[in-house]
Write a protein that holds these residues in place. Structure first.
Motif, PDB file in Angstrom:
ATOM      1  N   SER A 227       0.837  -1.049   0.006  1.00  9.64           N
ATOM      2  CA  SER A 227       0.092   0.040   0.024  1.00  9.64           C
ATOM      3  C   SER A 227       0.948   1.180   0.159  1.00  9.64           C
ATOM      4  O   SER A 227       1.989   1.310   0.568  1.00  9.64           O
ATOM      5  CB  SER A 227      -0.962  -0.096   1.225  1.00  9.64           C
ATOM      6  OG  SER A 227      -1.600   1.248   1.320  1.00  9.64           O
TER       7      SER A 227
ATOM      8  N   ASP B 199       0.018   3.591   1.788  1.00  3.75           N
ATOM      9  CA  ASP B 199      -0.252   4.250   2.801  1.00  3.75           C
ATOM     10  C   ASP B 199       0.322   3.569   3.848  1.00  3.75           C
ATOM     11  O   ASP B 199       0.174   2.567   4.291  1.00  3.75           O
ATOM     12  CB  ASP B 199      -1.655   4.169   3.114  1.00  3.75           C
ATOM     13  CG  ASP B 199      -2.106   4.853   4.499  1.00  3.75           C
ATOM     14  OD1 ASP B 199      -1.404   4.969   5.478  1.00  3.75           O
ATOM     15  OD2 ASP B 199      -3.393   5.295   4.665  1.00  3.75           O
TER      16      ASP B 199
ATOM     17  N   LYS C  23      -1.470   2.333   6.847  1.00  5.49           N
ATOM     18  CA  LYS C  23      -2.040   1.163   6.819  1.00  5.49           C
ATOM     19  C   LYS C  23      -1.266  -0.044   6.995  1.00  5.49           C
ATOM     20  O   LYS C  23      -1.436  -1.197   7.456  1.00  5.49           O
ATOM     21  CB  LYS C  23      -2.730   1.295   5.415  1.00  5.49           C
ATOM     22  CG  LYS C  23      -3.653  -0.012   5.067  1.00  5.49           C
ATOM     23  CD  LYS C  23      -4.347  -0.079   3.640  1.00  5.49           C
ATOM     24  CE  LYS C  23      -5.164  -1.363   3.298  1.00  5.49           C
ATOM     25  NZ  LYS C  23      -5.594  -0.972   1.798  1.00  5.49           N
TER      26      LYS C  23
ATOM     27  N   ARG D 129       1.645  13.810   3.365  1.00  8.65           N
ATOM     28  CA  ARG D 129       0.396  13.893   4.190  1.00  8.65           C
ATOM     29  C   ARG D 129      -0.113  14.984   4.644  1.00  8.65           C
ATOM     30  O   ARG D 129      -1.054  15.515   5.056  1.00  8.65           O
ATOM     31  CB  ARG D 129       0.313  12.723   5.170  1.00  8.65           C
ATOM     32  CG  ARG D 129      -0.774  12.500   5.934  1.00  8.65           C
ATOM     33  CD  ARG D 129      -0.641  11.397   7.139  1.00  8.65           C
ATOM     34  NE  ARG D 129       0.310  11.968   8.091  1.00  8.65           N
ATOM     35  CZ  ARG D 129       0.690  11.308   9.107  1.00  8.65           C
ATOM     36  NH1 ARG D 129       0.130  10.190   9.409  1.00  8.65           N
ATOM     37  NH2 ARG D 129       1.718  11.716   9.878  1.00  8.65           N
TER      38      ARG D 129
END
Length: 406
Positions: free
Chosen positions: A360, A362, A365, A404
């Motif tokens: 991912s 992210d 995550k 982010r």
């Protein structure tokens, strides 16, 4: 007279050049040097069992391994850190290997568990950050040998082998010999599993001081558990020590042959008939590569990290993954070592198949996923790729946090 002197000088220079390696038709090849380190010794007994001491088991296997190499490999020089019952400081062991300009460093040890716990099997270790408390305990026990040295706080820059904080130094350590070390470790475990018929406890990483200071591919072998009565009896038999030394020897032969073929295109190293040669053998592995026109069905294709990276990457091309285990060969998707995980991929590095999960862009995550599988894969850790190329995970995390916050 001057002309005569110049003539003599000219002849001398020519003779010197002829004798020089720069002008010789061939330079004598350097022997392949392997340093074999029998852990502990002297007033340091290592782990103590009911009937034996670790230092003696280690020495017996180390000497048998060295004899096998010397009797079968005329181009290999064997150097021992100790060949009798004496105490050698940890940093001196690595110094012996470095001074010998060794091509390999193999440290022989025997494992143990406290509080009458029992376990079976052999494991092989490389330098790195211990990813579990169990691995950290192994490193602590092996590093505790420095406590036998009067000036250990000075010699090891304040390193405390019993303090978890001291092991932070291994967290971001980039060992340029890591892939070769892991590959050799995988070959050793393969021999322990198939030739020695030992329980395979796998390849692991931890912060071993003796490996940290060695400037060559290095492994630390744990032969078995002296704290388990059945294992201890096996480790004190001629059959047991002969089988284990033979397994390490066969792995060494395979590694040496592979390195020679990689560097020179050929090798004179002869493998025993029943030792598979990964350079010659067909890729008849349990997860064969996918033909170009093969079905894209999950069960028919070989996982490729580049395909997943490109599909899952963020705008900056970065994707995070969890590395769960390594193998010398591809694994089938239902292999028991994958513990039921689906959509597992691998990438190949230094001849080793490295299995990953949870791709991912992210990072948070992937971090949550890592926590969820921690009970099954205690040694798992997060890695990162950019456009399919492995990158420094610290840089990847930093860029993720910056993006982010935008």
């Amino acid at each position: 007279m001057k002309r005569y002197r110049r003539y003599i000088l000219y002849i001398g220079i020519c003779l010197g050049l002829l004798a020089s390696p720069l002008c010789s038709g061939s330079i004598e090849a350097k022997d392949f040097v392997v340093v074999i380190d029998a852990g502990h010794g002297g007033h340091d007994p290592g782990a103590i069992g009911k009937i034996s001491k670790e230092k003696n088991i280690n020495l017996k296997v180390a000497l048998k391994l060295g004899k096998l190499i010397q009797n079968n490999c005329s181009d290999v020089k064997v150097v021992y850190t100790r060949n009798r019952d004496v105490f050698i400081p940890l940093d001196r062991r690595a110094e012996i290997a470095n001074n010998a300009k060794a091509d390999l460093f193999i440290s022989i040890h025997t494992n143990a568990l406290a509080n009458n716990r029992t376990a079976k099997g052999a494991s092989t270790w490389t330098l790195g950050l211990a990813k579990s408390d169990e691995n950290l305990e192994v490193a602590k026990r092996e590093n505790a040998v420095i406590l036998y040295e009067n000036d250990y706080q000075t010699r090891y820059a304040g390193f405390n082998p019993n303090s978890a904080e001291s092991y932070i130094i291994f967290e971001f350590m980039q060992d340029k010999y890591m892939s070769q070390s892991v590959h050799l470790a995988s070959l050793v475990q393969k021999q322990f599993r198939y030739t020695c018929k030992r329980a395979d406890r796998g390849v692991h990483q931890a912060g071993f001081l003796v490996l940290k200071a060695s400037a060559m591919p290095s492994i630390l072998v744990e032969l078995g558990f002296i704290s388990t009565p059945e294992e201890e009896r096996y480790l004190n038999t001629e059959e047991g020590t002969t089988s284990l030394s033979n397994g390490i020897f066969r792995a060494f032969l395979t590694y040496k042959r592979e390195q020679e073929i990689r560097l020179k295109g050929s090798s004179d190293t002869v493998l025993p008939e029943d030792v598979p040669d990964p350079v010659r053998e067909k890729e008849n592995s349990i997860a064969p590569p996918e033909p170009k026109n093969a079905s894209k069905a999950e069960g028919n294709r070989e996982p490729q990290h580049t395909r997943q990276v490109e599909k899952s990457a963020g705008n900056d091309g970065i994707v995070f993954k969890i590395q769960i285990l390594t193998s010398s060969r591809p694994l089938a998707k239902n292999d028991k070592r994958l513990k039921g995980l689906q959509n597992v991929e691998y990438y190949k590095e230094g001849g080793i198949y490295k299995y990953t999960y949870g791709a991912s862009p992210d990072y948070n995550k992937v971090l949550r996923t890592k926590r969820n599988i921690a009970s099954k894969f205690k040694d798992a850790f997060i890695i990162a790729f950019r456009h399919g190329e492995k990158m420094d995970v610290r840089i990847a995390i930093s860029e993720f946090k910056k993006n982010r916050n935008k």
